[in-house]
Motif scaffolding. Structure first.
Motif, mmCIF file in Angstrom:
data_model
loop_
_atom_site.group_PDB
_atom_site.id
_atom_site.type_symbol
_atom_site.label_atom_id
_atom_site.label_comp_id
_atom_site.label_asym_id
_atom_site.label_seq_id
_atom_site.Cartn_x
_atom_site.Cartn_y
_atom_site.Cartn_z
ATOM 1 N N PHE A 46 25.080 -27.412 27.026
ATOM 2 C CA PHE A 46 25.021 -27.243 25.580
ATOM 3 C C PHE A 46 24.817 -25.775 25.223
ATOM 4 N N PRO A 47 25.294 -25.380 24.043
ATOM 5 C CA PRO A 47 25.155 -23.977 23.620
ATOM 6 C C PRO A 47 23.754 -23.684 23.055
ATOM 7 N N TRP A 48 22.765 -23.738 23.928
ATOM 8 C CA TRP A 48 21.390 -23.485 23.502
ATOM 9 C C TRP A 48 21.196 -22.015 23.145
ATOM 10 N N ASP A 49 20.330 -21.758 22.187
ATOM 11 C CA ASP A 49 20.032 -20.395 21.773
ATOM 12 C C ASP A 49 19.245 -19.621 22.836
ATOM 13 N N HIS A 50 18.459 -20.345 23.625
ATOM 14 C CA HIS A 50 17.653 -19.758 24.696
ATOM 15 C C HIS A 50 17.790 -20.657 25.921
ATOM 16 N N PRO A 51 17.526 -20.130 27.104
ATOM 17 C CA PRO A 51 17.635 -20.953 28.312
ATOM 18 C C PRO A 51 16.486 -21.950 28.446
ATOM 19 N N ASN A 52 16.743 -23.013 29.167
ATOM 20 C CA ASN A 52 15.736 -23.997 29.594
ATOM 21 C C ASN A 52 14.849 -24.548 28.480
ATOM 22 N N PRO A 53 15.445 -25.177 27.475
ATOM 23 C CA PRO A 53 14.612 -25.747 26.417
ATOM 24 C C PRO A 53 13.848 -26.977 26.919
ATOM 25 N N HIS A 54 12.724 -27.248 26.286
ATOM 26 C CA HIS A 54 12.096 -28.559 26.438
ATOM 27 C C HIS A 54 12.837 -29.446 25.446
ATOM 28 N N THR A 55 13.335 -30.587 25.884
ATOM 29 C CA THR A 55 14.192 -31.398 25.009
ATOM 30 C C THR A 55 13.643 -32.795 24.778
ATOM 31 N N LEU A 56 14.079 -33.353 23.674
ATOM 32 C CA LEU A 56 13.805 -34.728 23.303
ATOM 33 C C LEU A 56 15.116 -35.302 22.778
ATOM 34 N N GLU A 57 15.547 -36.420 23.348
ATOM 35 C CA GLU A 57 16.784 -37.066 22.908
ATOM 36 C C GLU A 57 16.450 -38.188 21.937
ATOM 37 N N LEU A 58 17.311 -38.381 20.949
ATOM 38 C CA LEU A 58 17.094 -39.456 19.980
ATOM 39 C C LEU A 58 18.414 -39.879 19.369
ATOM 40 N N THR A 59 18.375 -41.021 18.732
ATOM 41 C CA THR A 59 19.534 -41.549 18.022
ATOM 42 C C THR A 59 19.158 -41.734 16.564
ATOM 43 N N VAL A 60 20.003 -41.270 15.657
ATOM 44 C CA VAL A 60 19.746 -41.413 14.226
ATOM 45 C C VAL A 60 19.805 -42.891 13.862
ATOM 46 N N GLY A 61 18.716 -43.390 13.314
ATOM 47 C CA GLY A 61 18.635 -44.791 12.921
ATOM 48 C C GLY A 61 18.767 -44.972 11.418
ATOM 49 N N PRO A 62 18.875 -46.226 10.963
ATOM 50 C CA PRO A 62 19.049 -46.478 9.528
ATOM 51 C C PRO A 62 17.869 -45.998 8.692
ATOM 52 N N ASP A 63 16.669 -45.962 9.273
ATOM 53 C CA ASP A 63 15.495 -45.506 8.529
ATOM 54 C C ASP A 63 15.446 -43.979 8.377
ATOM 55 N N HIS A 64 16.347 -43.265 9.028
ATOM 56 C CA HIS A 64 16.424 -41.808 8.916
ATOM 57 C C HIS A 64 17.373 -41.360 7.808
ATOM 58 N N LEU A 69 22.318 -26.781 9.108
ATOM 59 C CA LEU A 69 23.671 -26.275 9.272
ATOM 60 C C LEU A 69 24.747 -27.332 9.111
ATOM 61 N N GLN A 70 24.458 -28.551 9.573
ATOM 62 C CA GLN A 70 25.401 -29.670 9.452
ATOM 63 C C GLN A 70 24.601 -30.956 9.318
ATOM 64 N N ALA A 71 25.226 -31.961 8.756
ATOM 65 C CA ALA A 71 24.582 -33.258 8.584
ATOM 66 C C ALA A 71 24.746 -34.116 9.830
ATOM 67 N N SER A 72 23.801 -35.026 10.004
ATOM 68 C CA SER A 72 23.968 -36.080 11.014
ATOM 69 C C SER A 72 23.946 -37.411 10.286
ATOM 70 N N ARG A 73 24.517 -38.397 10.945
ATOM 71 C CA ARG A 73 24.668 -39.714 10.324
ATOM 72 C C ARG A 73 24.176 -40.793 11.275
ATOM 73 N N GLU A 74 23.970 -41.962 10.714
ATOM 74 C CA GLU A 74 23.472 -43.086 11.509
ATOM 75 C C GLU A 74 24.324 -43.275 12.762
ATOM 76 N N GLY A 75 23.646 -43.431 13.882
ATOM 77 C CA GLY A 75 24.312 -43.647 15.157
ATOM 78 C C GLY A 75 24.544 -42.379 15.961
ATOM 79 N N ASP A 76 24.449 -41.206 15.317
ATOM 80 C CA ASP A 76 24.624 -39.954 16.063
ATOM 81 C C ASP A 76 23.525 -39.817 17.111
ATOM 82 N N GLU A 77 23.921 -39.389 18.303
ATOM 83 C CA GLU A 77 22.965 -39.098 19.359
ATOM 84 C C GLU A 77 22.688 -37.600 19.331
ATOM 85 N N LEU A 78 21.396 -37.243 19.266
ATOM 86 C CA LEU A 78 20.994 -35.858 19.110
ATOM 87 C C LEU A 78 20.068 -35.430 20.242
#
Length: 149
Positions: free
Chosen positions: A4-22, A73-82
């Motif tokens: 991924f085009p990270w701004d800095h090397p070796n980020p600490h990451t958390l993965e999630l999926t946009v749900g309907p409550d978001h 910068l951009q929108a995310s929508r339900e079901g997007d994996e982030l």
């Protein structure tokens, strides 16, 4: 994640999926939800460094947000994996530190948000600023990208 085009090397990451409550009335992720995801990622990183909430309570110290700035910068929508990435980019080794955040959509590796949050060390029992305890210096110190103590 390394691709991924990270701004800095070796980020600490958390993965999630946009749900309907978001999702808000505009049919995209509500802006406040991004801030919550950054907070969750910061806590996850702190815990990985051995500085979880129980440690904060035991030491009567905490890193409290004093300023946050987010560029949506951009929108995310339900079901997007982030993926949310964070780095401790600077600190003074005494009282304050700064984290950067970046949220990417996994499907197209687009950056949706960049954030900068500044923290100050406080004494939990009084809310007053206090010097970083040894445990914070030992835990956060090695994770700082650039140090200026």
């Amino acid at each position: 994640m390394a691709d991924f085009p990270w701004d800095h090397p070796n980020p600490h990451t958390l993965e999630l999926t946009v749900g309907p409550d978001h999702i808000d009335g505009l049919k995209h992720t509500n802006n406040a939800v991004y801030v919550q995801w950054c907070e969750q990622t910061a806590w996850s990183h702190s815990a990985a460094l051995g500085l979880d909430l129980a440690c904060y309570q035991q030491l009567d110290r905490a890193m409290a947000v004093i300023r946050g700035e987010y560029d949506y910068l951009q929108a995310s929508r339900e079901g997007d994996e982030l993926v949310v990435g964070t780095w401790i980019v600077s600190w003074d080794g005494r009282l304050s530190m700064e984290r950067n955040f970046q949220i990417l959509r996994k499907g197209d590796a687009q950056t949706l948000l960049r954030g900068v949050v500044r923290f100050a060390c406080i004494e939990l029992s009084t809310g007053r600023p206090r010097r970083l305890p040894r445990e914070f210096i030992e835990g956060y110190g090695p994770a700082v990208l650039e140090s200026t103590p």
